[in-house]
Enzyme design. Structure first.
Site, PDB file in Angstrom:
ATOM      1  N   LYS A  59       0.867  -1.196   0.000  1.00  0.00           N
ATOM      2  CA  LYS A  59       0.000   0.000   0.000  1.00  0.00           C
ATOM      3  C   LYS A  59       0.891   1.229   0.000  1.00  0.00           C
ATOM      4  O   LYS A  59       2.023   1.194   0.503  1.00  0.00           O
ATOM      5  CB  LYS A  59      -0.891   0.024   1.250  1.00  0.00           C
TER       6      LYS A  59
HETATM    7  P1  NAD Z   1     -13.143   7.951  -2.395  1.00  0.00           P
HETATM    8  O1  NAD Z   1     -12.182   8.993  -1.998  1.00  0.00           O
HETATM    9  O2  NAD Z   1     -13.541   7.835  -3.826  1.00  0.00           O
HETATM   10  O3  NAD Z   1     -14.507   8.055  -1.556  1.00  0.00           O
HETATM   11  C1  NAD Z   1     -14.574   8.176  -0.169  1.00  0.00           C
HETATM   12  C2  NAD Z   1     -15.850   8.949   0.131  1.00  0.00           C
HETATM   13  O4  NAD Z   1     -16.069   8.942   1.530  1.00  0.00           O
HETATM   14  C3  NAD Z   1     -15.771  10.409  -0.311  1.00  0.00           C
HETATM   15  O5  NAD Z   1     -16.948  10.750  -0.994  1.00  0.00           O
HETATM   16  C4  NAD Z   1     -15.634  11.167   1.016  1.00  0.00           C
HETATM   17  O6  NAD Z   1     -16.176  12.473   0.966  1.00  0.00           O
HETATM   18  C5  NAD Z   1     -16.385  10.265   1.962  1.00  0.00           C
HETATM   19  N1  NAD Z   1     -15.962  10.400   3.367  1.00  0.00           N
HETATM   20  C6  NAD Z   1     -14.720  10.537   3.861  1.00  0.00           C
HETATM   21  N2  NAD Z   1     -14.749  10.599   5.205  1.00  0.00           N
HETATM   22  C7  NAD Z   1     -16.051  10.484   5.558  1.00  0.00           C
HETATM   23  C8  NAD Z   1     -16.728  10.454   6.801  1.00  0.00           C
HETATM   24  N3  NAD Z   1     -16.070  10.567   7.943  1.00  0.00           N
HETATM   25  N4  NAD Z   1     -18.087  10.311   6.789  1.00  0.00           N
HETATM   26  C9  NAD Z   1     -18.766  10.187   5.641  1.00  0.00           C
HETATM   27  N5  NAD Z   1     -18.170  10.198   4.423  1.00  0.00           N
HETATM   28  C10 NAD Z   1     -16.835  10.361   4.392  1.00  0.00           C
HETATM   29  O7  NAD Z   1     -12.515   6.571  -1.883  1.00  0.00           O
HETATM   30  P2  NAD Z   1     -12.879   5.107  -2.334  1.00  0.00           P
HETATM   31  O8  NAD Z   1     -11.912   4.689  -3.391  1.00  0.00           O
HETATM   32  O9  NAD Z   1     -14.338   5.005  -2.585  1.00  0.00           O
HETATM   33  O10 NAD Z   1     -12.494   4.290  -1.030  1.00  0.00           O
HETATM   34  C11 NAD Z   1     -13.369   4.204   0.099  1.00  0.00           C
HETATM   35  C12 NAD Z   1     -12.902   3.088   0.990  1.00  0.00           C
HETATM   36  O11 NAD Z   1     -12.849   1.857   0.250  1.00  0.00           O
HETATM   37  C13 NAD Z   1     -11.501   3.249   1.578  1.00  0.00           C
HETATM   38  O12 NAD Z   1     -11.445   2.645   2.837  1.00  0.00           O
HETATM   39  C14 NAD Z   1     -10.629   2.468   0.599  1.00  0.00           C
HETATM   40  O13 NAD Z   1      -9.390   2.047   1.159  1.00  0.00           O
HETATM   41  C15 NAD Z   1     -11.542   1.299   0.327  1.00  0.00           C
HETATM   42  N6  NAD Z   1     -11.247   0.581  -0.921  1.00  0.00           N
HETATM   43  C16 NAD Z   1     -11.224   1.215  -2.122  1.00  0.00           C
HETATM   44  C17 NAD Z   1     -10.965   0.482  -3.274  1.00  0.00           C
HETATM   45  C18 NAD Z   1     -11.002   1.115  -4.637  1.00  0.00           C
HETATM   46  O14 NAD Z   1     -10.945   0.382  -5.629  1.00  0.00           O
HETATM   47  N7  NAD Z   1     -11.140   2.420  -4.771  1.00  0.00           N
HETATM   48  C19 NAD Z   1     -10.694  -0.881  -3.201  1.00  0.00           C
HETATM   49  C20 NAD Z   1     -10.742  -1.512  -1.949  1.00  0.00           C
HETATM   50  C21 NAD Z   1     -11.029  -0.759  -0.829  1.00  0.00           C
END
Ligand code: NAD
Length: 467
Positions: A104
């Site tokens: 990561k």
């Molecule tokens: P992203 O940045 O696209 O979206 C995150 C969203 O959460 C944003 O809209 C943000 O405004 C919102 N947010 C942040 N803090 C918040 C809070 N305290 N309360 C409410 N909303 C809040 O990120 P993502 O890629 O969607 O990733 C989200 C999660 O999924 C993370 O934990 C990431 O590690 C995990 N993840 C992502 C992927 C991927 O392919 N993108 C894969 C596996 C896991």
């Protein structure tokens, strides 16, 4: 401190599962700790000033190479957070059986503070530093998007790699989640949310599991609350609403939540959020200014899809969902997990629920190494065979095949169909194997069983090389 908690939680969950394995304490220690974490401070001249940025790339495990894992851009990022996330990647890859170690990366930055061209400069400099240490490399370490990054950053990283290694024919495979026109794969951006949908569908295929969770009558019309409408949350919400007819009754974001017991229109609220930065004033539902309070709202399924540690000792008692699906990494702390288990709340853990991203990244990496799109060779041949089959059936029966079936046969399979089919299969199989292990070994919950499956596979892999 919160990031230290995240790493501690991950290690405690690991230790809890160990008691269900025969792994020796010394091998367990080898698996648990990160192999290495590289910290870098680098300067970029922007707005007539040199700005120093801090970033990390952690490699948790190299029992398979390349190591795989996203890069996030977040002002609260830290070494501990990156190490916890790298560990989760190791376990996730083992559960869905992709031949990767876990890694990561993160850059301590608020992307909103910078313009797109400034982010490009910063990303290219960060990538150069990682590439020259083989921390980005098709055979050794392959990043992908995560919080705060997208296909754009991945395209810039791939371009930097190609400039530094112009004769590497596999250069495109140095990173996944690229734009389609830059060697990306259809279905990668939706993959994590799509995987969440597929694993929920698989859960609902097991009547015993639904009964245990207190859920009846299938997935249709289930009330769902989602935290985070970013890449993962948006796609999960959209597909569950449009294809499974679920009711998304609440969406929580940074600056408040939106609630509608009849169900929210995800496309409309997403557009409103993009245009206004908040749900305040959106006519699709009632605005709630205290977003995290909505985690306590009564619903069938709660999908935290934003951040780690959001369900903790302070609020775990108040959660009313019957099923929690961890779309985010580490949204439930170890202590909250214990409370929820005692309260018989069913949890599909992050290391299974959000593995769809790395599954489709795996397909993209393979496609880049094969230098040919999936289905290219067989599509016309299959179409010809189906055409012959239809003619044979029509001749034998003396009847015309209805047009809609004919079209489906003759149209053949597109790359997106193959990607979704592969993803669906991986998510279903992961759930089935973890479930089987849970039953056979009398393990009390899905998370512990998922860790056991992962740890056994990693231990076997270390064993086979004589460690
Ligand atoms: P992203 O940045 O696209 O979206 C995150 C969203 O959460 C944003 O809209 C943000 O405004 C919102 N947010 C942040 N803090 C918040 C809070 N305290 N309360 C409410 N909303 C809040 O990120 P993502 O890629 O969607 O990733 C989200 C999660 O999924 C993370 O934990 C990431 O590690 C995990 N993840 C992502 C992927 C991927 O392919 N993108 C894969 C596996 C896991």
């Amino acid at each position: 401190m919160a990031n230290q908690d995240f790493l501690n939680s991950t290690n405690k969950l690991f230790d809890q599962a160990l008691s269900f394995t025969d792994i020796s304490p010394d091998l367990a220690k080898r698996i648990r700790v990160s192999n290495s974490t590289y910290t870098i401070n680098f300067g970029v001249k922007l707005r007539d000033e040199i700005h120093t940025f801090t970033g990390w790339r952690s490699v948790h495990s190299e029992h398979f190479e390349p190591a795989k894992g996203g890069i996030r851009y977040d002002i609260n990022a830290s070494q501990e957070e990156v190490e916890a996330l790298a560990a989760l990647m190791t376990y996730k890859c083992a559960i869905i059986e992709v031949p990767y170690g876990g890694s990561k990366g993160a850059l301590k930055i608020n992307p909103k503070d910078w313009t797109k061209s400034e982010i490009e400069k910063i990303t290219r400099r960060f990538a150069q530093e990682l590439i020259k240490r083989d921390l980005i490399h098709p055979a050794q370490n392959v990043p992908a998007p995560d919080v705060g990054t997208s296909a754009n950053e991945m395209a810039w990283i791939a371009d930097e790699y190609r400039r530094i290694h112009p004769t590497d024919i596999n250069a495109l495979a140095c990173v996944t989640g690229k734009p389609i026109e830059k060697g990306g794969l259809v279905g990668r951006s939706e993959a994590t949310g799509r995987g969440v949908q597929y694993i929920i569908r698989e859960f609902f295929r097991h009547e015993d599991d639904c009964k245990k969770a207190g859920l009846k009558n299938g997935l249709k019309d289930k009330k769902i609350s989602i935290q985070g409408l970013g890449n993962v949350g948006y796609h999960a919400a959209k597909f569950l609403q449009e294809e499974d007819e679920c009711r998304i009754i609440c969406v929580m974001e940074r600056k408040g939540a939106i609630v509608n017991p009849e169900g929210l229109d995800i496309e409309k609220i997403k557009q409103y959020l993009s245009e206004n930065g908040t749900f305040e004033g959106c006519s699709e539902g009632k605005f709630e200014s205290n977003s995290s309070d909505c985690l306590h709202m009564k619903c069938d399924i709660l999908i935290p899809a934003a951040r780690e540690n959001v369900i903790n000792e302070a609020n775990a008692h108040a959660i009313k969902a019957k099923l929690i699906v961890e779309a985010a990494n580490g949204p439930i702390t170890f202590e909250a997990d214990e409370i929820l288990n005692e309260r018989h709340v069913t949890i599909i853990p992050d290391i299974m629920a959000n593995a769809g991203g790395v599954a489709v990244s795996y397909f993209e990496w393979i496609r880049n190494l094969r230098h040919i799109r999936f289905g290219r060779l067989e599509k016309r041949k299959n179409a010809f065979q189906f055409d012959t089959l239809i003619s044979a059936i029509e001749t034998m029966t003396g009847k015309d095949m209805p047009e809609k079936f004919k079209e489906q046969f003759i149209e053949g399979v597109n790359e997106i169909d193959l990607v979704r089919s592969g993803l669906d299969d991986m998510m279903c199989e992961a759930y089935q194997k973890v479930r089987q292990s849970m039953i056979e070994n009398n393990i009390p919950n899905i998370r512990t069983a998922a860790y056991k499956v992962a740890l056994d596979r990693i231990a076997t892999s270390y064993d086979s090389i004589g460690l």
